[in-house]
Design a protein around this motif. Structure first.
Motif, short mmCIF file in Angstrom:
data_model
loop_
_atom_site.label_atom_id
_atom_site.label_comp_id
_atom_site.label_asym_id
_atom_site.label_seq_id
_atom_site.Cartn_x
_atom_site.Cartn_y
_atom_site.Cartn_z
N GLU A 1 -1.17 -12.64 0.74
CA GLU A 1 -1.83 -11.37 0.46
C GLU A 1 -1.56 -10.36 1.57
OE1 GLU A 1 -3.51 -10.20 -2.21
OE2 GLU A 1 -2.78 -12.04 -3.17
N LYS B 1 1.83 -8.53 1.23
CA LYS B 1 2.07 -7.66 0.08
C LYS B 1 1.88 -6.19 0.46
CE LYS B 1 0.65 -11.01 -3.45
NZ LYS B 1 -0.34 -11.32 -4.52
N PHE B 2 2.67 -5.33 -0.17
CA PHE B 2 2.51 -3.89 0.00
C PHE B 2 3.02 -3.19 -1.24
CE2 PHE B 2 6.65 -5.05 1.63
CZ PHE B 2 7.50 -4.05 1.17
N ALA B 3 2.50 -1.99 -1.50
CA ALA B 3 2.88 -1.23 -2.68
C ALA B 3 4.29 -0.68 -2.50
CB ALA B 3 1.90 -0.10 -2.92
N LYS B 4 5.20 -1.02 -3.42
CA LYS B 4 6.59 -0.61 -3.32
C LYS B 4 6.92 0.61 -4.17
CE LYS B 4 8.07 -5.36 -2.42
NZ LYS B 4 8.97 -6.49 -2.83
N GLU B 5 6.00 0.98 -5.05
CA GLU B 5 6.25 2.11 -5.95
C GLU B 5 6.47 3.40 -5.15
OE1 GLU B 5 3.77 0.06 -6.13
OE2 GLU B 5 4.20 -1.11 -7.96
N LYS C 1 11.18 0.81 2.14
CA LYS C 1 10.77 -0.56 1.80
C LYS C 1 11.05 -1.51 2.96
CE LYS C 1 11.34 -0.24 -3.23
NZ LYS C 1 12.13 -0.70 -4.41
N HIS D 1 4.76 -5.82 7.48
CA HIS D 1 3.96 -6.81 6.76
C HIS D 1 4.50 -8.22 6.98
CE1 HIS D 1 2.56 -3.13 4.82
NE2 HIS D 1 1.50 -3.83 4.46
#
Length: 430
Positions: free
Chosen positions: A281, A284-288, A295, A302
């Protein structure tokens, strides 16, 4: 104090003149009664000046000023941490450059560790700058503290979990094993810091340790470092069985936190000290909406990234050399953060040994904080030692709840076990 000589030579036989002699080494060590490499300034002075007549009778000689090791040694070997000036550092671009430097130096095509001498050269990159500052932060500047500057310095390297595709662990991992819970994939296996090449040259029995081992956390993520006061004999590699209690120290990662401990101690970063799935967890990171470069930057932020420095005094480990000149242009310059001081000695309140103490006895475990003392439960945890196929393992009763509670704050836990509470099986001397 003892002089120990290791000779790994083998002479040619007269019957076979064409046989090539195997490589040999001859090593002279001065080890004190605690197994640490030491230095006698009086002996060194006498050796250097044996053939020179000193006509200056008024000059004070090093041999006359030399103190015993007990009198001159002020090295702090206790397990402790301090928040460095990397904690809360505001220039994120510089921190991102530092994380990129770590990714480069972790490459599996490079040597495992690198050397920064105590004397004789300026740091050529920012990581060497950090290694130099860490050395001089811990090594006393007192005129009564003697060490051989010519053979002393910092051995430095980085650890990254999860390992990048070109990272050391990823490139050297055994692809035939598909164990997703493998300790080394998300943490660091139990080990003693030592001159690894010398150990191999001596058939696996010689354990020469650094004086201090240190960990500087560059992110908040991942497993804590666990230090146990378990030692091995320097000359045989056998476990040293002591009747006194075993001490332990758990340090959770926090960006800029710097941990130091006795270089002779067993340590690891066991991933199962975290809750199941917690590390995944964290990674994880938002890639959008992120470009490829963004990225990559987010991915570096992270991971569990640590900068490791072993402080060696009076001894340089075999085959540990400077970072390659050919790769220096890939790293940040030594002044990445301008005139950056890693440590601020004036801020003593940022230095702490532990926030929680837990004592484990045959009657149970008790947690002590500034506010309360209360009983806690323990779980017997088993971890492998050495190679995955070896039968060596260590079993330790762990106050798992007390340890996990400290994760969110990046705090420390100090532990103590009664003698014989920890079982090390499959090892010599167990």
């Amino acid at each position: 104090m003892s002089n120990s000589q290791v000779e790994g030579s083998s002479a040619n036989t007269a019957d076979d003149e064409h046989e090539t002699a195997p490589p040999s080494i001859e090593l002279n060590l001065r080890l004190d009664e605690n197994g640490r490499t030491t230095f006698d300034p009086a002996a060194a002075h006498q050796k250097v000046d044996a053939s020179v007549e000193d006509t200056n009778n008024n000059a004070e000689q090093p041999s006359k000023r030399a103190k015993t090791e007990t009198e001159s040694s002020t090295m702090d070997y206790s397990s402790k941490s301090v928040l460095t000036n990397l904690h809360g550092f505001k220039l994120q671009d510089a921190m991102d450059s530092l994380l990129f430097d770590c990714e480069i130096t972790d490459c599996g095509l490079l040597p495992r560790t690198f050397w920064m001498p105590a004397k004789g050269m300026e740091p050529r990159c920012f990581l060497e700058n950090l290694a130099m500052q860490i050395f001089h932060h811990h090594v006393p500047k007192s005129s009564n503290f003697y060490y051989d500057q010519a053979t002393s310095g910092s051995e430095w390297w980085v650890q990254i979990r999860p390992s990048p595709p070109a990272g050391r662990y990823s490139m050297l991992a055994d692809e035939s094993k598909d164990d997703k819970d493998d300790l080394a994939k998300s943490g660091i296996s139990f080990h003693w810091d030592k001159d690894e090449d010398l150990r191999l040259l001596c058939g696996g029995s010689m354990y020469i340790h650094p004086h201090l081992s240190t960990v500087t956390y560059l992110t908040d993520l991942g497993a804590p470092t666990m230090v146990l006061s378990k030692r091995v004999d320097s000359m045989t590699g056998e476990n040293i069985v002591e009747e006194c209690d075993t001490s332990g120290f758990i340090a959770w990662p926090k960006t800029g936190k710097h941990l130091s401990f006795d270089g002779r101690y067993l340590h690891a970063a066991p991933s199962d000290l975290m809750e199941r799935g917690a590390f995944d967890e964290q990674c994880k990171f938002a890639k959008e909406g992120l470009g490829d470069k963004q990225k990559k930057v987010a991915e570096r932020r992270h991971r569990r990234v640590t900068f490791l420095v072993n402080i060696w005094l009076n001894y340089k480990p075999f085959n540990v050399n400077l970072f390659p000149d050919t790769m220096l242009n890939s790293l940040s310059k030594a002044d990445l953060f301008d005139e950056f001081a890693l440590f601020n000695r004036a801020i003593d309140d940022r230095k702490h040994s532990a926030d929680v103490e837990v004592s484990i006895t045959s009657d149970g475990a008790k947690e002590v904080t500034a506010e309360v003392s209360r009983p806690v439960d323990t779980v017997c945890m088993t971890w492998p030692m050495g190679a995955p196929d070896d039968d060596e393992q260590i079993q330790v009763p762990i106050p798992l709840g007390s340890i996990r509670k400290q994760r969110s704050e990046g705090s420390n836990v100090k532990l103590s076990w009664q003698a014989a509470s920890i079982n090390m099986s499959g090892r010599k001397g167990s």
